[in-house]
Scaffold this motif. Sequence first.
Motif, mmCIF file in Angstrom:
data_model
loop_
_atom_site.group_PDB
_atom_site.id
_atom_site.type_symbol
_atom_site.label_atom_id
_atom_site.label_comp_id
_atom_site.label_asym_id
_atom_site.label_seq_id
_atom_site.Cartn_x
_atom_site.Cartn_y
_atom_site.Cartn_z
ATOM 1 N N GLY A 477 -11.517 -5.113 4.377
ATOM 2 C CA GLY A 477 -11.567 -5.681 3.036
ATOM 3 C C GLY A 477 -10.560 -6.800 2.834
ATOM 4 O O GLY A 477 -10.609 -7.537 1.861
ATOM 5 N N GLN A 478 -9.650 -6.946 3.812
ATOM 6 C CA GLN A 478 -8.544 -7.897 3.636
ATOM 7 C C GLN A 478 -8.911 -9.340 3.966
ATOM 8 O O GLN A 478 -8.163 -10.252 3.667
ATOM 9 C CB GLN A 478 -7.335 -7.448 4.483
ATOM 10 C CG GLN A 478 -7.363 -7.792 5.970
ATOM 11 C CD GLN A 478 -8.158 -6.831 6.828
ATOM 12 O OE1 GLN A 478 -9.226 -6.380 6.445
ATOM 13 N NE2 GLN A 478 -7.656 -6.521 8.006
ATOM 14 N N ILE A 650 -4.984 -15.591 1.109
ATOM 15 C CA ILE A 650 -3.601 -15.174 0.855
ATOM 16 C C ILE A 650 -3.405 -14.893 -0.634
ATOM 17 O O ILE A 650 -2.801 -13.892 -1.025
ATOM 18 C CB ILE A 650 -2.620 -16.256 1.355
ATOM 19 C CG1 ILE A 650 -2.635 -16.268 2.890
ATOM 20 C CG2 ILE A 650 -1.211 -16.026 0.822
ATOM 21 C CD1 ILE A 650 -1.814 -17.375 3.517
ATOM 22 N N GLU A 651 -3.974 -15.762 -1.454
ATOM 23 C CA GLU A 651 -3.879 -15.552 -2.898
ATOM 24 C C GLU A 651 -4.524 -14.211 -3.280
ATOM 25 O O GLU A 651 -3.978 -13.457 -4.097
ATOM 26 C CB GLU A 651 -4.599 -16.698 -3.604
ATOM 27 C CG GLU A 651 -4.083 -16.999 -4.968
ATOM 28 C CD GLU A 651 -4.746 -18.256 -5.528
ATOM 29 O OE1 GLU A 651 -5.211 -18.181 -6.661
ATOM 30 O OE2 GLU A 651 -4.802 -19.296 -4.825
ATOM 31 N N GLY A 652 -5.656 -13.917 -2.660
ATOM 32 C CA GLY A 652 -6.334 -12.642 -2.925
ATOM 33 C C GLY A 652 -5.479 -11.461 -2.516
ATOM 34 O O GLY A 652 -5.348 -10.478 -3.258
ATOM 35 N N GLN A 653 -4.872 -11.544 -1.325
ATOM 36 C CA GLN A 653 -4.002 -10.461 -0.859
ATOM 37 C C GLN A 653 -2.822 -10.279 -1.804
ATOM 38 O O GLN A 653 -2.414 -9.156 -2.106
ATOM 39 C CB GLN A 653 -3.459 -10.776 0.549
ATOM 40 C CG GLN A 653 -4.444 -10.506 1.663
ATOM 41 C CD GLN A 653 -4.591 -9.026 1.921
ATOM 42 O OE1 GLN A 653 -4.564 -8.197 1.015
ATOM 43 N NE2 GLN A 653 -4.757 -8.639 3.166
ATOM 44 N N ILE A 654 -2.253 -11.378 -2.264
ATOM 45 C CA ILE A 654 -1.060 -11.296 -3.109
ATOM 46 C C ILE A 654 -1.418 -10.750 -4.495
ATOM 47 O O ILE A 654 -0.704 -9.910 -5.040
ATOM 48 C CB ILE A 654 -0.340 -12.656 -3.153
ATOM 49 C CG1 ILE A 654 0.292 -12.912 -1.768
ATOM 50 C CG2 ILE A 654 0.713 -12.694 -4.264
ATOM 51 C CD1 ILE A 654 0.889 -14.274 -1.574
ATOM 52 N N VAL A 715 0.939 -11.176 6.100
ATOM 53 C CA VAL A 715 1.160 -11.218 4.647
ATOM 54 C C VAL A 715 0.524 -10.028 3.916
ATOM 55 O O VAL A 715 0.818 -9.772 2.754
ATOM 56 C CB VAL A 715 0.655 -12.556 4.040
ATOM 57 C CG1 VAL A 715 -0.861 -12.649 4.091
ATOM 58 C CG2 VAL A 715 1.166 -12.762 2.632
ATOM 59 N N GLY A 716 -0.311 -9.246 4.598
ATOM 60 C CA GLY A 716 -1.056 -8.180 3.915
ATOM 61 C C GLY A 716 -0.166 -7.178 3.216
ATOM 62 O O GLY A 716 -0.382 -6.835 2.053
ATOM 63 N N GLU A 717 0.833 -6.673 3.923
ATOM 64 C CA GLU A 717 1.738 -5.709 3.304
ATOM 65 C C GLU A 717 2.817 -6.368 2.444
ATOM 66 O O GLU A 717 3.126 -5.877 1.362
ATOM 67 C CB GLU A 717 2.374 -4.821 4.373
ATOM 68 C CG GLU A 717 1.359 -3.899 5.003
ATOM 69 C CD GLU A 717 1.907 -3.233 6.234
ATOM 70 O OE1 GLU A 717 2.130 -3.952 7.219
ATOM 71 O OE2 GLU A 717 2.114 -2.018 6.199
ATOM 72 N N PRO A 718 3.427 -7.487 2.915
ATOM 73 C CA PRO A 718 4.428 -8.133 2.064
ATOM 74 C C PRO A 718 3.948 -8.341 0.629
ATOM 75 O O PRO A 718 4.760 -8.355 -0.304
ATOM 76 C CB PRO A 718 4.669 -9.468 2.787
ATOM 77 C CG PRO A 718 4.507 -9.110 4.237
ATOM 78 C CD PRO A 718 3.357 -8.119 4.257
#
Length: 759
Positions: A477-478, A650-654, A715-718
């Motif tokens: 999903g990431q 990245i925006e989505g993950q954040i 960046v997924g967990e950060p």
Amino acid sequence: MAAGDTYINKSLPRVDGESKTLGQTKYITDIEIEGMAHAYPVCASVPFGKVKSVNYSKLSEDPDFITLVSASDIPGQNQVGVIIQDQPLFADETVRFVGDVIALVVAETHRSAVRLAKLVEVEYEKQEPLFSISSSQNSSSNFIHETNIACSHRVQKGDIDKGFAEADYIMEEQFSTPFQEHYYLEPQGCIAISESDGSFTIRGSLQCIYYVQKAVARVMGVEASLVRVIQSPTGGAFGGKEDIPSEICARAVLAAKICNRPIKVIYEREDDFQLTSKRHPFEMKYKIGVMNNGKILAAKVELNENAGAYATLSSVVSYRSSIQALGPYVIPNVEVESTSWYTNLPPTGAFRGFGSPQATFGHERMMSIVADKLAIDPIDFRLTNIIEPGDETITGHTLNHSVGIKETILEAQYKSNWTAEKQNKESERYLTGVGVASSIYGNCLGAAGWHLDGAGVNIQINRDGSIGVAYGLIEMGQGADTVITQMVAEALSVSPARVHIRPTDTASIPDSGPSVASRNVVMTGNAIQDAASKINPVVLDAAAKMMNCASSDILIEEDLIKNLVTGETVVFDKLTEFMHMNKYQVVAHGWWHVPELSFDHASGIGEAYFTYSYATHIAKVKIDKLTGLVQVEKIWAAHDVGKAMNPAGIEGQIEGGTLQGLGWALTENFQLDNGHVTSTNLSTYLVPTAMDIPDVETLIVESPDPEGPWGAKGVGEPAIIPTAAAIANAVSNATGRHFNKLPIIPESVLRELSNPKGV
Ligand code: MOS
């Protein structure tokens, strides 16, 4: 080949977006197989005790009942512990938490399996359960395993006694953080098939195909090559599908073998809540020695984690939290102890960040408390101690490259208009405030898991110019499939439209370790570059032959083959047809392993991870003095990602990580009663929704890492790590009280507001 950012650093739309949005994606629950039966676990209803008897006579009259499978049916080992061998697949004698699986009921339908599993009668000899960290610590005879310590890690650098002796101020505080449930939208599930040749095929919603393969091989007593695990599209995981699917799949395989029918297992939400892993609750003690000018001289940290009934991934959490316990700061004298304690609660394990959000809550609340005491602006205090290129981490690792933490602080400070915002304002009804938190995150598995830290990819160029890609890590999903498509296109200088990602399958790629620890882009990206270094010379040679020129006259760029001398241009699929007709075979395996790390486990000194990602979040909150409700109005989230592969991704993950962190900080109030989870669905466990998401401003900082593919870091967990600490700091700033315990629910806000300031 072409260099530069043709297809990376672009917001390519999700390659899996259309089928998911249109509802066409087939998740495991959507798959039906001819002759399939259904299974469901029979679970312990007491938190600690011995099983005296199991009576399933009530089931035998039911027309849907097929059989009941338990420990005595296992041909191999009754063991699924992923790191420490403490976890039976089926409880053979002792049950250690409500939800420990005693047997598996097989029935004709899912509904019947669920119903019949509840009709099995189990008699217990109860033992006194231990639920809290302190009861586990203080128990001298009541042990859940051989001891109550699941694992521990330490970091010891310099001389803390000397450091504290020289400090102008010494401050001590305690912090605590609660359980968190992953609440992936798709519950756990799998389908297992016992094949006629003695092998097994498993499909499931899971993060780690090789963990499942290993567990099934061990339980069934067969070689790994006979266990094929194919990941089905996975509707969220967040760490919750790291180790748990191993046990679910191993039970299903055993039932499939015994019944000689395909077996499907899908957990109901309430049982998924009770049976599966959670985020570790932490109890933390911080002691900091600091000079008048804000320089930190010494730090002593004690982290204690509630591991639940089995160790599962506690050692990963304990290790990572010990290394990161003091954040992105330079501190010469350090002592950190991190210990995971067994209790009679559901096992805690992997959850986005592996202990990082908890440790960050500790060090970032502490940093803000010390800054307040010294009357130094909390950002200035952080900058005084921040790690910069050439500095040492607390484990004595000198970081020379890709240390972008300072830039994240300065970006967030500037964009949030910090200096004006921090003057907290009070109106008759509301309080407002801002808080900052910074974090450090070691990429991949680090020194503790180094041997697992390799990953592979296979790239096959077909006659028609299409490119099949298989890799050993997964999309959950990431957005991994999209970024991998971009990286393959970039590495081969072909259009992303040619690239097709195949399902992750143990039969196609060797053991690539777990899909965790924000590893995917770094590991798979480097493996893609390795594969491309084998493919590109062959393609170039063929192109030169086709165009009748020297290979130095060829440029392959944006899906076109160009003869630089004649100006002649052909598209890539013309070349692949030529290659097929001229005996060129183009398939390559790419592999990458994390660089060697020199680390001493006894002292915790050395290269704990090969590189680090950094983040700073600033939260702005508004608190209703009447109701105690905290509303997060805005979060500025600045992340050093090395190099942005897909900025929209990245925006989505954040945004997702930030909201998940907000839930842990404010709304997700995990409740237990005598070992039973009582908040088992969304009516009582309040996961934030679209209505709760604040305005999140993503600020991307690029400090390229020499080891990262094109400079990228994870960046997924950060994305989740600093959020809760920033919110708690903002609430503390707004109210003038110390919020050192999560979650900050309205009741705790009202209680604190009734206390005098500064308490
Ligand atoms: Mo995740 S905590 O890296 O499975």
